[in-house]
Write an enzyme that holds these catalytic residues in place. Structure first.
Site, PDB file in Angstrom:
ATOM      1  N   GLY A   1       0.264 -21.506  11.482  1.00  0.00           N
ATOM      2  CA  GLY A   1       1.557 -20.975  11.039  1.00  0.00           C
ATOM      3  C   GLY A   1       2.459 -22.002  10.395  1.00  0.00           C
TER       4      GLY A   1
ATOM      5  N   ARG B   1       0.838  -1.206   0.000  1.00  0.00           N
ATOM      6  CA  ARG B   1       0.000   0.000   0.000  1.00  0.00           C
ATOM      7  C   ARG B   1       0.872   1.255   0.000  1.00  0.00           C
ATOM      8  NH1 ARG B   1      -3.145  -1.888   4.243  1.00  0.00           N
ATOM      9  NH2 ARG B   1      -4.627  -3.299   3.302  1.00  0.00           N
TER      10      ARG B   1
ATOM     11  N   LYS C   1      -9.558 -20.833  11.141  1.00  0.00           N
ATOM     12  CA  LYS C   1      -8.663 -21.977  10.929  1.00  0.00           C
ATOM     13  C   LYS C   1      -9.413 -23.292  11.134  1.00  0.00           C
ATOM     14  CE  LYS C   1      -4.750 -19.167  12.380  1.00  0.00           C
ATOM     15  NZ  LYS C   1      -3.992 -18.661  13.518  1.00  0.00           N
TER      16      LYS C   1
ATOM     17  N   ILE D   1       3.199 -25.072  11.230  1.00  0.00           N
ATOM     18  CA  ILE D   1       2.909 -26.514  11.389  1.00  0.00           C
ATOM     19  C   ILE D   1       2.254 -27.045  10.111  1.00  0.00           C
ATOM     20  CG2 ILE D   1       1.610 -28.237  12.703  1.00  0.00           C
ATOM     21  CD1 ILE D   1       1.510 -26.321  15.047  1.00  0.00           C
TER      22      ILE D   1
ATOM     23  N   GLU E   1      -1.196 -23.856   3.068  1.00  0.00           N
ATOM     24  CA  GLU E   1      -0.650 -24.480   4.285  1.00  0.00           C
ATOM     25  C   GLU E   1      -0.483 -23.476   5.422  1.00  0.00           C
ATOM     26  OE1 GLU E   1       0.443 -28.031   4.948  1.00  0.00           O
ATOM     27  OE2 GLU E   1      -0.032 -26.869   6.730  1.00  0.00           O
TER      28      GLU E   1
ATOM     29  N   GLY F   1       4.161 -15.523  13.404  1.00  0.00           N
ATOM     30  CA  GLY F   1       5.513 -14.967  13.239  1.00  0.00           C
ATOM     31  C   GLY F   1       5.936 -15.093  11.786  1.00  0.00           C
TER      32      GLY F   1
HETATM   33  N1  HSE Z   1      -2.672 -13.834  14.511  1.00  0.00           N
HETATM   34  C1  HSE Z   1      -2.415 -15.194  14.208  1.00  0.00           C
HETATM   35  C2  HSE Z   1      -2.018 -15.891  15.495  1.00  0.00           C
HETATM   36  C3  HSE Z   1      -1.319 -15.293  13.176  1.00  0.00           C
HETATM   37  O1  HSE Z   1      -1.774 -15.228  16.482  1.00  0.00           O
HETATM   38  O2  HSE Z   1      -1.976 -17.111  15.522  1.00  0.00           O
HETATM   39  C4  HSE Z   1      -1.215 -16.650  12.566  1.00  0.00           C
HETATM   40  O3  HSE Z   1      -2.366 -17.019  11.916  1.00  0.00           O
END
Ligand code: HSE
Length: 420
Positions: free
Chosen positions: A127, A43, A198, A129, A122, A295
Protein backbone atom coordinates in the site's frame (compact mmCIF):
# COMPACT_ATOMS: atom_id res chain seq x y z
CA UNK A 1 -1.06 20.68 -17.44
CA UNK A 2 -0.78 16.87 -17.11
CA UNK A 3 -4.02 14.93 -17.59
CA UNK A 4 -4.69 11.64 -15.85
CA UNK A 5 -7.22 8.95 -16.80
CA UNK A 6 -8.23 6.40 -14.19
CA UNK A 7 -9.29 2.86 -15.11
CA UNK A 8 -11.41 1.77 -12.13
CA UNK A 9 -12.88 4.37 -9.79
CA UNK A 10 -13.43 2.23 -6.68
CA UNK A 11 -12.00 2.83 -3.19
CA UNK A 12 -8.48 3.62 -4.44
CA UNK A 13 -9.53 5.37 -7.66
CA UNK A 14 -11.80 7.75 -5.75
CA UNK A 15 -8.96 8.55 -3.37
CA UNK A 16 -6.54 9.20 -6.25
CA UNK A 17 -8.94 11.70 -7.85
CA UNK A 18 -9.77 13.30 -4.50
CA UNK A 19 -6.13 13.72 -3.42
CA UNK A 20 -5.09 15.07 -6.84
CA UNK A 21 -7.77 17.75 -6.34
CA UNK A 22 -7.42 18.43 -2.61
CA UNK A 23 -3.59 18.36 -2.46
CA UNK A 24 -3.09 20.00 -5.85
CA UNK A 25 -0.90 22.79 -4.40
CA UNK A 26 1.77 20.53 -2.93
CA UNK A 27 1.54 18.07 -5.85
CA UNK A 28 2.06 20.85 -8.40
CA UNK A 29 4.95 22.29 -6.39
CA UNK A 30 6.68 18.91 -6.22
CA UNK A 31 6.00 17.80 -9.79
CA UNK A 32 6.59 21.21 -11.35
CA UNK A 33 3.33 20.99 -13.33
CA UNK A 34 -0.37 20.92 -12.55
CA UNK A 35 -1.82 17.39 -12.57
CA UNK A 36 -5.56 16.88 -13.05
CA UNK A 37 -7.81 13.81 -12.99
CA UNK A 38 -9.60 14.13 -16.34
CA UNK A 39 -11.69 10.99 -16.83
CA UNK A 40 -12.48 7.77 -14.98
CA UNK A 41 -13.69 4.48 -16.43
CA UNK A 42 -16.21 2.47 -14.39
CA UNK A 43 -18.44 -0.55 -14.96
CA UNK A 44 -21.58 1.03 -13.49
CA UNK A 45 -22.20 4.66 -14.42
CA UNK A 46 -25.26 4.91 -12.17
CA UNK A 47 -23.33 4.17 -8.96
CA UNK A 48 -22.70 7.26 -6.80
CA UNK A 49 -18.99 8.17 -6.40
CA UNK A 50 -17.39 10.12 -3.56
CA UNK A 51 -15.56 12.41 -5.97
CA UNK A 52 -16.52 14.69 -8.82
CA UNK A 53 -14.81 13.33 -11.94
CA UNK A 54 -16.12 12.83 -15.50
CA UNK A 55 -16.90 9.15 -16.07
CA UNK A 56 -17.22 6.71 -18.96
CA UNK A 57 -18.07 3.04 -19.04
CA UNK A 58 -15.66 2.45 -21.91
CA UNK A 59 -11.96 2.14 -20.90
CA UNK A 60 -10.95 2.71 -24.54
CA UNK A 61 -12.13 6.33 -24.08
CA UNK A 62 -9.15 6.71 -21.75
CA UNK A 63 -6.41 4.69 -23.39
CA UNK A 64 -7.13 6.09 -26.87
CA UNK A 65 -7.71 9.66 -25.67
CA UNK A 66 -5.05 11.96 -27.19
CA UNK A 67 -5.48 14.45 -24.32
CA UNK A 68 -4.61 11.94 -21.59
CA UNK A 69 -0.91 11.71 -20.67
CA UNK A 70 -0.93 9.18 -17.83
CA UNK A 71 -3.20 6.16 -17.42
CA UNK A 72 -3.75 4.88 -13.88
CA UNK A 73 -4.88 1.24 -13.82
CA UNK A 74 -6.85 0.28 -10.69
CA UNK A 75 -9.23 -2.28 -12.13
CA UNK A 76 -8.00 -5.53 -10.60
CA UNK A 77 -7.96 -8.83 -12.45
CA UNK A 78 -5.23 -9.88 -14.85
CA UNK A 79 -6.06 -10.36 -18.53
CA UNK A 80 -8.31 -7.34 -19.19
CA UNK A 81 -5.95 -4.86 -17.46
CA UNK A 82 -3.03 -6.55 -19.27
CA UNK A 83 -4.69 -5.87 -22.61
CA UNK A 84 -5.51 -2.27 -21.69
CA UNK A 85 -2.09 -1.47 -20.19
CA UNK A 86 -0.32 -2.87 -23.29
CA UNK A 87 -2.54 -0.75 -25.50
CA UNK A 88 -2.02 2.38 -23.39
CA UNK A 89 1.76 1.86 -23.54
CA UNK A 90 1.71 1.32 -27.28
CA UNK A 91 -0.30 4.55 -27.55
CA UNK A 92 2.69 6.22 -25.84
CA UNK A 93 0.99 6.83 -22.51
CA UNK A 94 2.81 6.46 -19.23
CA UNK A 95 1.09 3.97 -16.93
CA UNK A 96 0.77 3.71 -13.16
CA UNK A 97 -0.71 0.52 -11.78
CA UNK A 98 -1.48 -0.81 -8.31
CA UNK A 99 -2.31 -4.21 -9.77
CA UNK A 100 -0.05 -6.82 -8.16
CA UNK A 101 -1.82 -9.77 -9.79
CA UNK A 102 -1.14 -8.27 -13.22
CA UNK A 103 2.54 -7.82 -12.34
CA UNK A 104 2.86 -11.23 -10.70
CA UNK A 105 2.07 -12.77 -14.08
CA UNK A 106 3.16 -10.24 -16.69
CA UNK A 107 5.85 -7.96 -15.26
CA UNK A 108 8.62 -9.12 -17.60
CA UNK A 109 6.47 -8.87 -20.74
CA UNK A 110 5.28 -5.43 -19.64
CA UNK A 111 8.84 -4.26 -19.03
CA UNK A 112 9.68 -5.33 -22.57
CA UNK A 113 6.62 -3.63 -24.06
CA UNK A 114 7.09 -0.44 -22.03
CA UNK A 115 10.71 0.10 -23.14
CA UNK A 116 11.41 3.73 -22.24
CA UNK A 117 7.80 4.60 -21.54
CA UNK A 118 7.34 4.82 -17.77
CA UNK A 119 5.40 2.00 -16.12
CA UNK A 120 5.40 2.53 -12.35
CA UNK A 121 3.78 0.39 -9.64
CA UNK A 122 4.70 1.65 -6.16
CA UNK A 123 1.18 0.99 -4.84
CA UNK A 124 1.25 -2.66 -5.87
CA UNK A 125 3.21 -3.74 -2.79
CA UNK A 126 2.44 -2.83 0.82
CA UNK A 127 0.00 0.00 0.00
CA UNK A 128 1.40 3.33 1.14
CA UNK A 129 4.92 2.09 2.03
CA UNK A 130 7.50 3.19 -0.57
CA UNK A 131 9.16 -0.23 -0.76
CA UNK A 132 9.46 -0.39 -4.56
CA UNK A 133 11.31 2.93 -4.61
CA UNK A 134 13.52 1.72 -1.77
CA UNK A 135 14.59 -1.42 -3.67
CA UNK A 136 14.81 0.26 -7.05
CA UNK A 137 16.68 3.34 -5.86
CA UNK A 138 17.58 3.78 -2.20
CA UNK A 139 19.08 0.31 -1.66
CA UNK A 140 20.45 -0.22 -5.17
CA UNK A 141 24.10 -0.43 -4.01
CA UNK A 142 23.38 -3.59 -2.03
CA UNK A 143 23.15 -7.30 -2.64
CA UNK A 144 19.90 -8.09 -0.90
CA UNK A 145 20.29 -10.88 1.66
CA UNK A 146 16.64 -11.16 2.63
CA UNK A 147 13.20 -9.59 2.51
CA UNK A 148 10.64 -10.50 5.14
CA UNK A 149 7.36 -8.77 5.48
CA UNK A 150 3.77 -8.50 6.49
CA UNK A 151 2.38 -7.62 3.08
CA UNK A 152 -1.34 -8.19 3.38
CA UNK A 153 -3.27 -5.69 5.45
CA UNK A 154 -6.45 -7.77 5.48
CA UNK A 155 -4.75 -10.83 6.99
CA UNK A 156 -2.86 -8.77 9.52
CA UNK A 157 -6.05 -6.95 10.50
CA UNK A 158 -7.87 -10.27 10.82
CA UNK A 159 -5.11 -12.01 12.81
CA UNK A 160 -4.84 -9.04 15.18
CA UNK A 161 -8.60 -8.94 15.84
CA UNK A 162 -8.89 -12.71 16.16
CA UNK A 163 -5.91 -13.04 18.48
CA UNK A 164 -6.24 -9.90 20.60
CA UNK A 165 -10.03 -9.45 20.68
CA UNK A 166 -11.27 -12.98 20.00
CA UNK A 167 -13.45 -11.82 17.06
CA UNK A 168 -14.69 -14.69 14.86
CA UNK A 169 -13.05 -15.27 11.47
CA UNK A 170 -16.14 -14.50 9.35
CA UNK A 171 -17.05 -11.34 11.29
CA UNK A 172 -13.56 -9.89 11.06
CA UNK A 173 -13.33 -10.71 7.34
CA UNK A 174 -16.60 -8.83 6.79
CA UNK A 175 -15.17 -5.83 8.69
CA UNK A 176 -12.02 -5.83 6.52
CA UNK A 177 -14.21 -5.86 3.41
CA UNK A 178 -16.34 -2.95 4.69
CA UNK A 179 -13.19 -0.95 5.44
CA UNK A 180 -12.05 -1.40 1.82
CA UNK A 181 -8.95 -3.45 2.71
CA UNK A 182 -9.89 -6.78 1.15
CA UNK A 183 -9.63 -7.76 -2.50
CA UNK A 184 -12.85 -8.12 -4.52
CA UNK A 185 -12.40 -11.86 -3.94
CA UNK A 186 -11.08 -12.08 -0.36
CA UNK A 187 -9.71 -15.60 -0.87
CA UNK A 188 -6.81 -13.76 -2.52
CA UNK A 189 -6.10 -12.23 0.90
CA UNK A 190 -6.77 -15.11 3.30
CA UNK A 191 -5.27 -17.72 0.96
CA UNK A 192 -1.94 -15.84 0.80
CA UNK A 193 -2.14 -15.15 -2.97
CA UNK A 194 -2.17 -11.35 -2.67
CA UNK A 195 0.94 -11.42 -0.47
CA UNK A 196 2.55 -13.84 -2.92
CA UNK A 197 1.90 -11.52 -5.86
CA UNK A 198 3.65 -8.77 -3.91
CA UNK A 199 6.55 -11.00 -2.92
CA UNK A 200 7.11 -11.98 -6.57
CA UNK A 201 7.40 -8.30 -7.49
CA UNK A 202 9.95 -7.70 -4.72
CA UNK A 203 11.81 -10.88 -5.77
CA UNK A 204 12.33 -9.38 -9.22
CA UNK A 205 13.61 -6.09 -7.84
CA UNK A 206 15.90 -7.70 -5.28
CA UNK A 207 17.17 -10.75 -7.19
CA UNK A 208 15.98 -10.56 -10.80
CA UNK A 209 13.88 -13.70 -10.25
CA UNK A 210 11.27 -14.29 -12.95
CA UNK A 211 8.85 -16.58 -11.10
CA UNK A 212 5.10 -17.08 -11.18
CA UNK A 213 2.77 -17.73 -8.20
CA UNK A 214 2.68 -21.49 -8.91
CA UNK A 215 6.48 -21.68 -8.47
CA UNK A 216 6.49 -20.71 -4.78
CA UNK A 217 4.94 -21.94 -1.52
CA UNK A 218 1.67 -20.07 -0.92
CA UNK A 219 -0.38 -20.78 2.18
CA UNK A 220 -2.89 -18.57 3.97
CA UNK A 221 -4.34 -18.02 7.41
CA UNK A 222 -7.48 -20.09 7.00
CA UNK A 223 -6.15 -23.07 9.01
CA UNK A 224 -4.87 -21.10 12.01
CA UNK A 225 -6.80 -21.88 15.20
CA UNK A 226 -6.99 -20.16 18.58
CA UNK A 227 -5.19 -23.22 20.01
CA UNK A 228 -2.20 -22.62 17.74
CA UNK A 229 -2.11 -18.99 18.79
CA UNK A 230 -2.11 -19.93 22.47
CA UNK A 231 0.51 -22.65 22.09
CA UNK A 232 2.68 -20.41 19.92
CA UNK A 233 2.61 -17.87 22.69
CA UNK A 234 3.82 -20.50 25.21
CA UNK A 235 6.87 -21.01 22.98
CA UNK A 236 7.37 -17.18 22.82
CA UNK A 237 6.02 -16.63 19.30
CA UNK A 238 3.38 -14.53 17.49
CA UNK A 239 1.67 -15.76 14.31
CA UNK A 240 1.86 -13.52 11.24
CA UNK A 241 1.31 -14.09 7.53
CA UNK A 242 4.79 -13.40 6.15
CA UNK A 243 6.24 -13.13 2.68
CA UNK A 244 9.87 -14.24 2.73
CA UNK A 245 12.53 -14.02 0.01
CA UNK A 246 16.00 -15.04 1.05
CA UNK A 247 19.33 -15.63 -0.68
CA UNK A 248 20.79 -19.06 0.06
CA UNK A 249 24.08 -19.51 -1.83
CA UNK A 250 23.25 -19.27 -5.54
CA UNK A 251 19.57 -19.79 -4.88
CA UNK A 252 16.67 -17.74 -3.58
CA UNK A 253 13.87 -19.17 -1.49
CA UNK A 254 10.52 -17.46 -1.78
CA UNK A 255 7.44 -18.34 0.21
CA UNK A 256 4.25 -16.99 1.80
CA UNK A 257 2.71 -18.68 4.82
CA UNK A 258 1.53 -18.18 8.37
CA UNK A 259 4.76 -17.94 10.35
CA UNK A 260 5.79 -18.06 13.97
CA UNK A 261 8.04 -15.12 14.76
CA UNK A 262 9.61 -14.26 18.13
CA UNK A 263 7.29 -12.10 20.23
CA UNK A 264 10.09 -9.60 20.84
CA UNK A 265 10.87 -9.02 17.13
CA UNK A 266 9.82 -5.68 15.66
CA UNK A 267 7.56 -7.24 13.02
CA UNK A 268 5.67 -9.17 15.73
CA UNK A 269 4.45 -5.82 17.06
CA UNK A 270 2.93 -4.74 13.73
CA UNK A 271 -0.83 -4.94 14.21
CA UNK A 272 -4.05 -4.14 12.36
CA UNK A 273 -3.98 -3.13 8.73
CA UNK A 274 -0.35 -2.02 9.04
CA UNK A 275 2.32 -3.70 6.92
CA UNK A 276 6.05 -3.87 7.60
CA UNK A 277 8.85 -5.04 5.36
CA UNK A 278 12.35 -5.74 6.58
CA UNK A 279 15.06 -5.65 3.92
CA UNK A 280 18.56 -6.81 4.74
CA UNK A 281 21.24 -5.43 2.42
CA UNK A 282 24.87 -6.62 2.48
CA UNK A 283 26.13 -3.05 3.00
CA UNK A 284 23.32 -1.19 4.71
CA UNK A 285 22.36 -3.98 7.14
CA UNK A 286 18.72 -4.19 8.17
CA UNK A 287 16.19 -1.56 7.10
CA UNK A 288 12.56 -1.66 8.18
CA UNK A 289 9.64 -0.08 6.34
CA UNK A 290 6.32 0.35 8.14
CA UNK A 291 2.97 1.82 7.14
CA UNK A 292 -0.60 1.24 6.05
CA UNK A 293 -0.74 -1.68 3.65
CA UNK A 294 -4.28 -1.18 2.38
CA UNK A 295 -7.04 1.39 2.24
CA UNK A 296 -7.97 4.07 -0.28
CA UNK A 297 -5.89 7.08 0.76
CA UNK A 298 -2.75 5.13 1.74
CA UNK A 299 -2.70 3.28 -1.60
CA UNK A 300 -3.54 6.46 -3.52
CA UNK A 301 -0.59 8.16 -1.82
CA UNK A 302 1.73 5.67 -3.55
CA UNK A 303 -0.12 5.95 -6.89
CA UNK A 304 0.26 9.72 -6.88
CA UNK A 305 3.93 9.50 -5.90
CA UNK A 306 4.43 7.52 -9.13
CA UNK A 307 2.50 10.11 -11.14
CA UNK A 308 4.72 12.84 -9.71
CA UNK A 309 7.89 10.84 -10.53
CA UNK A 310 6.70 10.43 -14.12
CA UNK A 311 5.97 14.14 -14.45
CA UNK A 312 9.44 14.89 -13.04
CA UNK A 313 10.96 12.70 -15.75
CA UNK A 314 12.23 9.81 -13.61
CA UNK A 315 13.22 7.01 -15.96
CA UNK A 316 14.71 4.36 -13.66
CA UNK A 317 14.29 0.84 -15.08
CA UNK A 318 10.95 -0.78 -14.34
CA UNK A 319 12.30 -3.87 -12.56
CA UNK A 320 15.46 -2.20 -11.31
CA UNK A 321 18.07 -3.60 -13.74
CA UNK A 322 19.47 -1.88 -16.86
CA UNK A 323 21.22 -5.12 -17.83
CA UNK A 324 20.87 -8.61 -16.43
CA UNK A 325 23.23 -9.98 -13.79
CA UNK A 326 25.83 -12.29 -15.33
CA UNK A 327 25.68 -14.84 -12.51
CA UNK A 328 21.92 -14.94 -12.15
CA UNK A 329 20.35 -16.32 -8.98
CA UNK A 330 17.92 -19.22 -9.30
CA UNK A 331 14.65 -19.75 -7.49
CA UNK A 332 14.98 -22.73 -5.15
CA UNK A 333 12.51 -25.55 -5.51
CA UNK A 334 9.69 -25.52 -2.90
CA UNK A 335 11.05 -28.70 -1.27
CA UNK A 336 14.56 -27.29 -0.89
CA UNK A 337 13.73 -24.53 1.55
CA UNK A 338 15.31 -24.90 4.96
CA UNK A 339 13.61 -23.61 8.08
CA UNK A 340 12.48 -24.44 11.61
CA UNK A 341 9.03 -25.89 12.24
CA UNK A 342 6.33 -26.05 14.88
CA UNK A 343 4.24 -29.23 14.77
CA UNK A 344 1.16 -30.11 16.76
CA UNK A 345 -0.36 -33.60 17.01
CA UNK A 346 -2.89 -35.41 19.16
CA UNK A 347 -1.78 -38.86 20.37
CA UNK A 348 -2.92 -41.66 22.68
CA UNK A 349 -1.74 -41.18 26.26
CA UNK A 350 0.13 -44.41 26.79
CA UNK A 351 3.68 -45.55 27.30
CA UNK A 352 6.11 -45.45 24.40
CA UNK A 353 4.06 -43.01 22.28
CA UNK A 354 6.26 -39.97 22.84
CA UNK A 355 9.34 -42.12 22.17
CA UNK A 356 7.90 -43.38 18.86
CA UNK A 357 7.06 -39.83 17.73
CA UNK A 358 10.55 -38.61 18.65
CA UNK A 359 12.17 -41.59 16.98
CA UNK A 360 10.15 -41.04 13.75
CA UNK A 361 11.38 -37.44 13.65
CA UNK A 362 14.90 -38.77 14.27
CA UNK A 363 14.61 -41.23 11.36
CA UNK A 364 14.11 -38.27 9.05
CA UNK A 365 17.09 -36.43 10.55
CA UNK A 366 14.84 -33.89 12.30
CA UNK A 367 16.20 -32.62 15.58
CA UNK A 368 13.74 -31.43 18.27
CA UNK A 369 14.41 -27.97 19.72
CA UNK A 370 11.65 -27.88 22.37
CA UNK A 371 8.61 -29.90 23.36
CA UNK A 372 5.37 -29.44 25.33
CA UNK A 373 2.82 -32.09 26.30
CA UNK A 374 -0.74 -30.98 27.08
CA UNK A 375 -3.57 -33.21 28.26
CA UNK A 376 -6.44 -33.04 25.80
CA UNK A 377 -10.10 -32.60 26.87
CA UNK A 378 -10.72 -36.08 25.46
CA UNK A 379 -9.97 -38.84 27.99
CA UNK A 380 -6.78 -40.78 27.26
CA UNK A 381 -5.38 -38.32 24.68
CA UNK A 382 -2.64 -35.72 24.84
CA UNK A 383 -1.45 -32.98 22.53
CA UNK A 384 2.23 -32.97 21.66
CA UNK A 385 3.81 -29.76 20.47
CA UNK A 386 7.31 -29.60 19.08
CA UNK A 387 9.57 -26.98 17.66
CA UNK A 388 12.40 -28.32 15.56
CA UNK A 389 15.85 -27.21 14.51
CA UNK A 390 16.29 -26.30 10.84
CA UNK A 391 15.56 -28.98 8.27
CA UNK A 392 14.59 -29.26 4.62
CA UNK A 393 10.92 -28.91 3.74
CA UNK A 394 11.00 -32.24 1.87
CA UNK A 395 12.14 -34.12 4.97
CA UNK A 396 9.58 -32.45 7.18
CA UNK A 397 6.76 -33.35 4.78
CA UNK A 398 7.92 -36.98 4.68
CA UNK A 399 8.19 -37.10 8.47
CA UNK A 400 4.66 -35.70 8.84
CA UNK A 401 3.34 -38.41 6.52
CA UNK A 402 5.14 -41.08 8.56
CA UNK A 403 3.79 -39.63 11.83
CA UNK A 404 0.25 -39.59 10.47
CA UNK A 405 0.63 -43.30 9.67
CA UNK A 406 1.46 -44.20 13.30
CA UNK A 407 -1.52 -45.97 14.97
CA UNK A 408 -1.10 -43.88 18.10
CA UNK A 409 -1.44 -40.54 16.27
CA UNK A 410 -5.09 -39.48 16.40
CA UNK A 411 -5.32 -36.35 14.29
CA UNK A 412 -3.98 -34.53 11.26
CA UNK A 413 -0.77 -32.77 12.08
CA UNK A 414 -0.58 -28.99 12.12
CA UNK A 415 2.72 -27.62 10.80
CA UNK A 416 3.71 -23.94 10.99
CA UNK A 417 7.09 -22.66 9.86
CA UNK A 418 9.22 -20.58 12.21
CA UNK A 419 11.31 -17.58 11.19
CA UNK A 420 13.77 -15.99 13.59
N1 HSE B 1 -6.13 -6.58 -0.09
C1 HSE B 1 -4.86 -5.97 0.03
C2 HSE B 1 -4.44 -6.04 1.49
C3 HSE B 1 -4.94 -4.53 -0.44
O1 HSE B 1 -5.25 -6.38 2.32
O2 HSE B 1 -3.29 -5.79 1.79
C4 HSE B 1 -3.59 -3.92 -0.65
O3 HSE B 1 -2.86 -4.58 -1.61
Amino acid sequence: MVKVGILGVGTVGESVAKILIENSDIIEARAGRKIVPMLGAVRDLSKKRAVDIALTDNPEDIINNPDIDIVVELMGGVEEPYRLVKKALSNGKAVVTANKALLAYHRYELQEIAGDTPLFYEASVAGGIPIIGALRNGLSANHIESIKGIMNGTCNYMLTKMIKEGVAYDDVLKEAQELGYAEADPTFDVGGFDAAHKLLILGSLAYGIDAKPEDIIIEGIDNITQTDVEFASEFGYEIKLLGIAKKMGDGVEMRVHATLIPQDSMIAKVDGVMNAVSVYGDRVGETLFYGAGAGGDATASAVIADIIEIVRGNSSPMLGYKKSLESGLKLLNKDEIVTQYYIKLKVQDKSGVLASVASTLGEYGISIESMLQKPSKKEGKVRLLFTTHKCEEKRMKEAIKALENLDTVESDITMIRIEK
